[in-house]
Design a protein around this motif. Sequence first.
Motif, PDB file in Angstrom:
ATOM      1  N   ASP A 161       0.827  -1.201  -0.002  1.00  9.76           N
ATOM      2  CA  ASP A 161       0.094  -0.027  -0.046  1.00  9.76           C
ATOM      3  C   ASP A 161       1.020   1.283   0.182  1.00  9.76           C
ATOM      4  O   ASP A 161       1.828   1.538   0.934  1.00  9.76           O
ATOM      5  N   GLY A 162       0.463   2.251  -0.940  1.00  5.89           N
ATOM      6  CA  GLY A 162       1.098   3.510  -1.105  1.00  5.89           C
ATOM      7  C   GLY A 162       2.570   3.486  -1.672  1.00  5.89           C
ATOM      8  O   GLY A 162       2.952   4.567  -2.103  1.00  5.89           O
ATOM      9  N   LEU A 163       3.050   2.355  -2.041  1.00  2.00           N
ATOM     10  CA  LEU A 163       4.641   2.379  -2.767  1.00  2.00           C
ATOM     11  C   LEU A 163       4.529   3.064  -4.066  1.00  2.00           C
ATOM     12  O   LEU A 163       5.325   3.975  -4.381  1.00  2.00           O
ATOM     13  N   ILE A 169       4.810  10.143  -7.097  1.00  2.00           N
ATOM     14  CA  ILE A 169       4.785  11.354  -6.777  1.00  2.00           C
ATOM     15  C   ILE A 169       6.229  11.988  -6.469  1.00  2.00           C
ATOM     16  O   ILE A 169       6.515  13.058  -7.004  1.00  2.00           O
ATOM     17  N   PHE A 170       6.990  11.527  -6.163  1.00  2.00           N
ATOM     18  CA  PHE A 170       8.498  11.702  -6.270  1.00  2.00           C
ATOM     19  C   PHE A 170       9.212  11.801  -7.567  1.00  2.00           C
ATOM     20  O   PHE A 170       9.804  12.869  -7.734  1.00  2.00           O
ATOM     21  N   ALA A 171       8.785  10.850  -8.328  1.00  2.00           N
ATOM     22  CA  ALA A 171       9.480  10.947  -9.983  1.00  2.00           C
ATOM     23  C   ALA A 171       8.844  12.269 -10.610  1.00  2.00           C
ATOM     24  O   ALA A 171       9.445  12.706 -11.192  1.00  2.00           O
ATOM     25  N   LEU A 172       7.533  12.111 -10.660  1.00  2.00           N
ATOM     26  CA  LEU A 172       6.684  12.973 -11.246  1.00  2.00           C
ATOM     27  C   LEU A 172       7.206  14.446 -10.791  1.00  2.00           C
ATOM     28  O   LEU A 172       7.402  15.513 -11.786  1.00  2.00           O
ATOM     29  N   SER A 173       7.568  14.487  -9.338  1.00  2.00           N
ATOM     30  CA  SER A 173       7.902  15.960  -8.898  1.00  2.00           C
ATOM     31  C   SER A 173       9.182  16.410  -9.337  1.00  2.00           C
ATOM     32  O   SER A 173       9.631  17.305  -9.888  1.00  2.00           O
ATOM     33  N   MET A 174      10.095  15.180  -9.889  1.00  2.00           N
ATOM     34  CA  MET A 174      11.514  15.518 -10.081  1.00  2.00           C
ATOM     35  C   MET A 174      11.548  15.944 -11.513  1.00  2.00           C
ATOM     36  O   MET A 174      12.061  16.874 -11.809  1.00  2.00           O
ATOM     37  N   ILE A 199      -2.433  12.298  -5.030  1.00  3.66           N
ATOM     38  CA  ILE A 199      -2.298  12.679  -3.664  1.00  3.66           C
ATOM     39  C   ILE A 199      -3.565  12.009  -2.857  1.00  3.66           C
ATOM     40  O   ILE A 199      -3.477  11.428  -1.920  1.00  3.66           O
ATOM     41  N   PRO A 200      -4.939  12.398  -3.161  1.00  8.50           N
ATOM     42  CA  PRO A 200      -6.101  11.685  -2.635  1.00  8.50           C
ATOM     43  C   PRO A 200      -5.904  10.265  -2.742  1.00  8.50           C
ATOM     44  O   PRO A 200      -6.518   9.341  -1.624  1.00  8.50           O
ATOM     45  N   PHE A 201      -5.740   9.540  -3.888  1.00 12.04           N
ATOM     46  CA  PHE A 201      -5.651   8.187  -3.926  1.00 12.04           C
ATOM     47  C   PHE A 201      -4.360   7.724  -2.848  1.00 12.04           C
ATOM     48  O   PHE A 201      -4.812   6.576  -2.108  1.00 12.04           O
ATOM     49  N   LEU A 202      -3.390   8.157  -2.703  1.00  6.84           N
ATOM     50  CA  LEU A 202      -2.177   7.690  -1.725  1.00  6.84           C
ATOM     51  C   LEU A 202      -2.921   7.788  -0.555  1.00  6.84           C
ATOM     52  O   LEU A 202      -2.684   6.898   0.197  1.00  6.84           O
ATOM     53  N   LEU A 203      -3.804   8.883  -0.011  1.00  7.77           N
ATOM     54  CA  LEU A 203      -4.211   8.908   1.250  1.00  7.77           C
ATOM     55  C   LEU A 203      -5.198   7.646   1.711  1.00  7.77           C
ATOM     56  O   LEU A 203      -5.069   7.294   2.864  1.00  7.77           O
ATOM     57  N   HIS A 204      -5.964   7.426   0.778  1.00  3.56           N
ATOM     58  CA  HIS A 204      -6.905   6.337   0.915  1.00  3.56           C
ATOM     59  C   HIS A 204      -6.303   5.055   0.799  1.00  3.56           C
ATOM     60  O   HIS A 204      -6.732   3.973   1.609  1.00  3.56           O
ATOM     61  N   ASN A 205      -5.386   4.977  -0.048  1.00  3.07           N
ATOM     62  CA  ASN A 205      -4.590   3.672  -0.070  1.00  3.07           C
ATOM     63  C   ASN A 205      -3.610   3.321   1.115  1.00  3.07           C
ATOM     64  O   ASN A 205      -3.734   2.191   1.731  1.00  3.07           O
ATOM     65  N   GLY A 224       2.935   4.703 -15.350  1.00  5.33           N
ATOM     66  CA  GLY A 224       4.224   4.255 -16.102  1.00  5.33           C
ATOM     67  C   GLY A 224       3.982   4.963 -17.458  1.00  5.33           C
ATOM     68  O   GLY A 224       5.297   5.372 -18.019  1.00  5.33           O
ATOM     69  N   THR A 225       3.102   4.944 -18.100  1.00  6.41           N
ATOM     70  CA  THR A 225       3.159   5.811 -19.466  1.00  6.41           C
ATOM     71  C   THR A 225       3.547   7.169 -19.461  1.00  6.41           C
ATOM     72  O   THR A 225       4.449   7.662 -20.365  1.00  6.41           O
ATOM     73  N   VAL A 226       3.168   7.638 -18.271  1.00  8.53           N
ATOM     74  CA  VAL A 226       3.363   9.155 -18.109  1.00  8.53           C
ATOM     75  C   VAL A 226       4.978   9.380 -18.012  1.00  8.53           C
ATOM     76  O   VAL A 226       5.452  10.139 -18.418  1.00  8.53           O
ATOM     77  N   LEU A 227       5.356   8.795 -16.826  1.00 11.37           N
ATOM     78  CA  LEU A 227       6.795   8.494 -16.626  1.00 11.37           C
ATOM     79  C   LEU A 227       7.885   8.227 -17.957  1.00 11.37           C
ATOM     80  O   LEU A 227       8.706   8.973 -17.981  1.00 11.37           O
ATOM     81  N   ALA A 228       7.333   7.124 -18.366  1.00 14.47           N
ATOM     82  CA  ALA A 228       8.171   6.766 -19.737  1.00 14.47           C
ATOM     83  C   ALA A 228       8.304   8.190 -20.780  1.00 14.47           C
ATOM     84  O   ALA A 228       9.100   8.162 -21.398  1.00 14.47           O
ATOM     85  N   SER A 229       6.803   8.422 -20.901  1.00 17.60           N
ATOM     86  CA  SER A 229       7.044   9.801 -22.083  1.00 17.60           C
ATOM     87  C   SER A 229       7.791  10.984 -21.491  1.00 17.60           C
ATOM     88  O   SER A 229       8.696  11.569 -22.513  1.00 17.60           O
TER      89      SER A 229
END
Length: 734
Positions: A161-163, A169-174, A199-205, A224-229
């Motif tokens: 949960d949360g990983l 969030i960390f990678a997208l922020s970088m 972030i809302p999903f992380l809190l519930h997760n 993953g597609t967002v980060l790969a792009s």
Amino acid sequence: MAPKYRMLLLFAIAAVVSYLIYWPVLKIAKSKNIVDKPQARKLQRVPVPVLGGIAVFFGIVVGLSFFKTMLSITSLFAVLTAMIVMLYLGTIDDVLNLSPILRLFVEFVVMGLLLFGTRYSLCNFQGLWGIRFLPAVFSVPLSVLLMVGIVNAINMIDGVDGLVSMYCIFALSMFGLLFFLSYDYSFAALAAVSVGALIPFLLHNILGSSTKMFIGDGGTMMIGTVLASMAIVMCKYRDEYVHFIDIQFGLLAFSLAVLAVPIFDMLRVMCYRIVHGKSPFKPDKNHLHHIFIDLSFSHIAISITEVILNMIVVAVWAAVWQSGASVSMQFYSVVITAFIVTFGVASFLKYHLKRDTKLCKRLRAFGNASNPQNLKVWARLQSFVDGNKSRLLHNGKNDEIISSVILLLFFSVPLVSSCTEVGPAPDMVSESRTDYSCIAVFGDLQSYSQEDRFAEYYRNSLNWLNAKQSTDSSVACILHTGDATDNNAGHQWRRFRKSTSIVSSSIPFYSSTGNHDYYWDSNQKITDRRTTYLNNYYDFPFVFNNVLAVFEQGKFENAVYRNYYMDRPLYLLFLEFAPRPEVLEWADGWLREHSDIEHILVTHEFLDAQGNLMTSATHAEKHFSGTGLKASKPEEVWDRLIRSNDNISVVLCGHARSFVQYREDENDMGRSVPQVLFNLQQEDNGGDGWVMLWNAIQGTDSVAISIYNTVRDEYYLGSKEYRRFRIFNAVYSK
């Protein structure tokens, strides 16, 4: 609104949308039994809804669509489309358990189409292994392979949960921070809305009990597609990434550092499976997070630990980069550090687990102590998260309404985004006025872009135009003939964009590329037209609002814009430096199709320093001969477009080292076509504050050229009128 506040607003909207949509998605998942059921390999003990990716998706896409007029959605449309396909694929896999081979096949197809749609590829190696630019025949397959690898690496870390959400969030922020600092606001916005939606999903997760929902394969493959792009667009054709253009900033090393733990953990697990005679695609419990589970770490402690391990890799890269190391040394340092924090840490921990050493017992004690459920405040937080359900969710008769709204948004939001694709569009010129009486012209701003003390003269001219616009609203647009920079350097593009932003919200500013807006090799050859940074900085609102057609999707080197002037429609046809033959064919087709509308043709190289049509010793030959790339000379532009079409009212150019030149020649229909050259690069102080004005002569179809110095309040040669010419043919009526 300043860009940083725009990004914060996008972030907030995505977070709110994700939060609001989370509840109906959760209810539907439960009512339709779309859940992840407990298995020997899985860690949960009860079925958990598995549609969290859909809530995240809505936050991302609605956030972007809400501000579609602010952003270059055309550059993101292919990415959004790929996200949708991967979300569908992953969600189907959550429900039906598709075979790994089928999933991989679809992933390769989608990533290939994504590269085709964006024309991005990892072709810039910055000299790593002696490679500067990788040919498309190698870069495209490599890019597809890496993108599929990144998507699956993100998918594989979704074990606790949360990983996956905390890491993303960390990678997208970088990535988002670097895009923002580089003025690449489209992908910065994508990062902002993605973080906000997660972030809302992380809190519930993490905190939720009755409201817990997994992001699912659909969500992990989409993110993953967002980060790969982002990794590919950052490492595409740029010489160095634009914000760090003048320093040894290793793009490949930075991207790999940000994605280090998922990628290297995936490689470690697949190597382990192969060594033990198993399929590399067969799931097991050998991931890094499984090892921490064996050490009694809580889910939140595992997530934080793995993000910290990834931060260590990024920190090592940053330290090596700051030390002045080459891009090769940066890359090797990332590989070594990533290997240590994945292969090394996993082997070390498994060694102690197998022997149940004192260190292992201490780690287990720490793991048990890290469980937040031991804290009293945890129950309160969990109660708060689970108790904030909307009353709408308790009303069963609204299920069909909720489902219909979700489906409508799911299919309509991407279509809304696609409406921003370039093509014939309704009138979107500022306000609804057509009676503009002035066109401003700048030629070759490259010297202004080199130093701030020179840029002040350019800004003075822009402030003067802004004041004029606020006084009489007469300026239809500003035309620039190319060479925004002297050598395509990032700091020069930033200076150009920052200065031009003075007028970009009040006066349409249009430009194209000059020869100095591309990367040259040591022989002054332009071996790749994609090296220009024009489209990274050319994100002024009127550019996207007023464009009618482009030669290549998402690129504005060759574009047609619509403006009004003297109460009449006037099209602006911009062509790249030394346009390709296929560009001339496209432009000719456009001119013939719109033969009833006058056009101003703007291109970089056309007249020489004496005011004659340039026919020999052209820079088109200098930069492209022997490269295998096609280019047209000025005389070919004249023959193909101007001589044979009667709806080009004037040709504007720069390039040649002469302040101003003017000539007229007849086309095949007997119309006299004015040709104007204006170039600031050799003037004092980078341009000295000069601006050319085309002022309408009341009651006629003609304009008078004024060349005015906004710093010294004087006119060129002491005359308010340099030349006059007819801009509208008599056959064109109001």
